[in-house]
Design a protein around this motif. Structure first.
Motif, PDB file in Angstrom:
ATOM      1  N   ALA A  28       0.839  -1.201   0.000  1.00 43.83           N
ATOM      2  CA  ALA A  28       0.000   0.000   0.000  1.00 43.83           C
ATOM      3  C   ALA A  28       0.874   1.251   0.000  1.00 43.83           C
ATOM      4  CB  ALA A  28      -0.926   0.002   1.208  1.00 43.83           C
ATOM      5  N   THR A  31       2.713   1.517  -3.530  1.00 44.26           N
ATOM      6  CA  THR A  31       1.854   1.804  -4.688  1.00 44.26           C
ATOM      7  C   THR A  31       0.962   3.023  -4.506  1.00 44.26           C
ATOM      8  OG1 THR A  31       0.078   0.362  -3.881  1.00 44.26           O
ATOM      9  CG2 THR A  31       1.737  -0.630  -5.356  1.00 44.26           C
ATOM     10  N   ILE A  33      -1.908   2.678  -3.051  1.00 47.03           N
ATOM     11  CA  ILE A  33      -3.248   2.087  -3.051  1.00 47.03           C
ATOM     12  C   ILE A  33      -3.570   1.677  -1.620  1.00 47.03           C
ATOM     13  CG2 ILE A  33      -4.665   0.174  -3.905  1.00 47.03           C
ATOM     14  CD1 ILE A  33      -2.762   0.035  -6.342  1.00 47.03           C
ATOM     15  N   THR A  37      -8.093  -1.764  -0.328  1.00 46.41           N
ATOM     16  CA  THR A  37      -8.293  -1.896  -1.775  1.00 46.41           C
ATOM     17  C   THR A  37      -7.401  -2.996  -2.331  1.00 46.41           C
ATOM     18  OG1 THR A  37      -8.896   0.428  -1.938  1.00 46.41           O
ATOM     19  CG2 THR A  37      -8.224  -0.662  -3.979  1.00 46.41           C
ATOM     20  N   ILE A  38      -6.177  -3.097  -1.848  1.00 49.49           N
ATOM     21  CA  ILE A  38      -5.288  -4.170  -2.279  1.00 49.49           C
ATOM     22  C   ILE A  38      -5.908  -5.523  -1.946  1.00 49.49           C
ATOM     23  CG2 ILE A  38      -3.073  -5.302  -1.803  1.00 49.49           C
ATOM     24  CD1 ILE A  38      -1.846  -2.484  -1.655  1.00 49.49           C
ATOM     25  N   PRO A  47     -10.372  -2.977 -10.050  1.00 47.30           N
ATOM     26  CA  PRO A  47      -9.885  -1.716  -9.478  1.00 47.30           C
ATOM     27  C   PRO A  47     -10.339  -0.497 -10.281  1.00 47.30           C
ATOM     28  CG  PRO A  47      -8.122  -2.836 -10.631  1.00 47.30           C
ATOM     29  CD  PRO A  47      -9.308  -3.740 -10.688  1.00 47.30           C
ATOM     30  N   ARG A  48     -10.380   0.631  -9.612  1.00 47.81           N
ATOM     31  CA  ARG A  48     -10.666   1.903 -10.282  1.00 47.81           C
ATOM     32  C   ARG A  48      -9.503   2.260 -11.204  1.00 47.81           C
ATOM     33  NH1 ARG A  48     -13.324   5.794  -5.671  1.00 47.81           N
ATOM     34  NH2 ARG A  48     -15.090   4.430  -5.275  1.00 47.81           N
ATOM     35  N   LYS A  50      -7.683   4.929 -11.434  1.00 46.72           N
ATOM     36  CA  LYS A  50      -6.508   5.513 -10.764  1.00 46.72           C
ATOM     37  C   LYS A  50      -5.649   4.413 -10.138  1.00 46.72           C
ATOM     38  CE  LYS A  50      -8.621   6.502  -6.293  1.00 46.72           C
ATOM     39  NZ  LYS A  50      -8.940   7.527  -5.317  1.00 46.72           N
ATOM     40  N   ASN A  51      -6.274   3.344  -9.652  1.00 52.30           N
ATOM     41  CA  ASN A  51      -5.497   2.251  -9.082  1.00 52.30           C
ATOM     42  C   ASN A  51      -4.887   1.365 -10.161  1.00 52.30           C
ATOM     43  OD1 ASN A  51      -5.832   3.056  -6.421  1.00 52.30           O
ATOM     44  ND2 ASN A  51      -7.821   2.043  -6.286  1.00 52.30           N
ATOM     45  N   ARG A  54      -1.715   3.022 -10.925  1.00 52.64           N
ATOM     46  CA  ARG A  54      -0.712   2.758  -9.882  1.00 52.64           C
ATOM     47  C   ARG A  54      -0.146   1.341 -10.004  1.00 52.64           C
ATOM     48  NH1 ARG A  54      -4.359   5.808  -5.345  1.00 52.64           N
ATOM     49  NH2 ARG A  54      -3.677   7.903  -5.903  1.00 52.64           N
TER      50      ARG A  54
END
Length: 77
Positions: A28, A31, A33, A37-38, A47-48, A50-51, A54
């Motif tokens: 996390a 990245t 993130i 979320t990970i 994932p979104r 933006k992720n 990343r």
């Protein structure tokens, strides 16, 4: 098996994290993130954008390459 050879993003991300010796909290931090979320990504959640960006940076790939390799369902049709 190298993380980029994994068939799904969930497995690739987990493999990348393990290859680097990262706990979820360390991944996390590296990245950007959130850890929760990970966990969801590794469980198979989508994932979104933006992720994805990343993840692409962490994998040394473009976002398009990540999408094509792991998320484009049309390639199986």
């Amino acid at each position: 098996m190298k993380y980029t050879d994994q068939p799904t993003l969930a497995r690739a991300f987990r493999s990348w994290r393990q290859e680097h010796g990262y706990r979820i909290s360390e991944a996390a931090r590296v990245t950007g993130i959130p850890a929760t979320t990970i966990q969801r990504i590794e469980e198979g959640s989508f994932p979104r954008v933006k992720n994805l960006e990343r993840i692409a940076r962490a994998f040394h790939m473009t976002t398009a390459e990540i999408f094509t390799k792991y998320l484009d369902n049309k390639k199986d049709q």
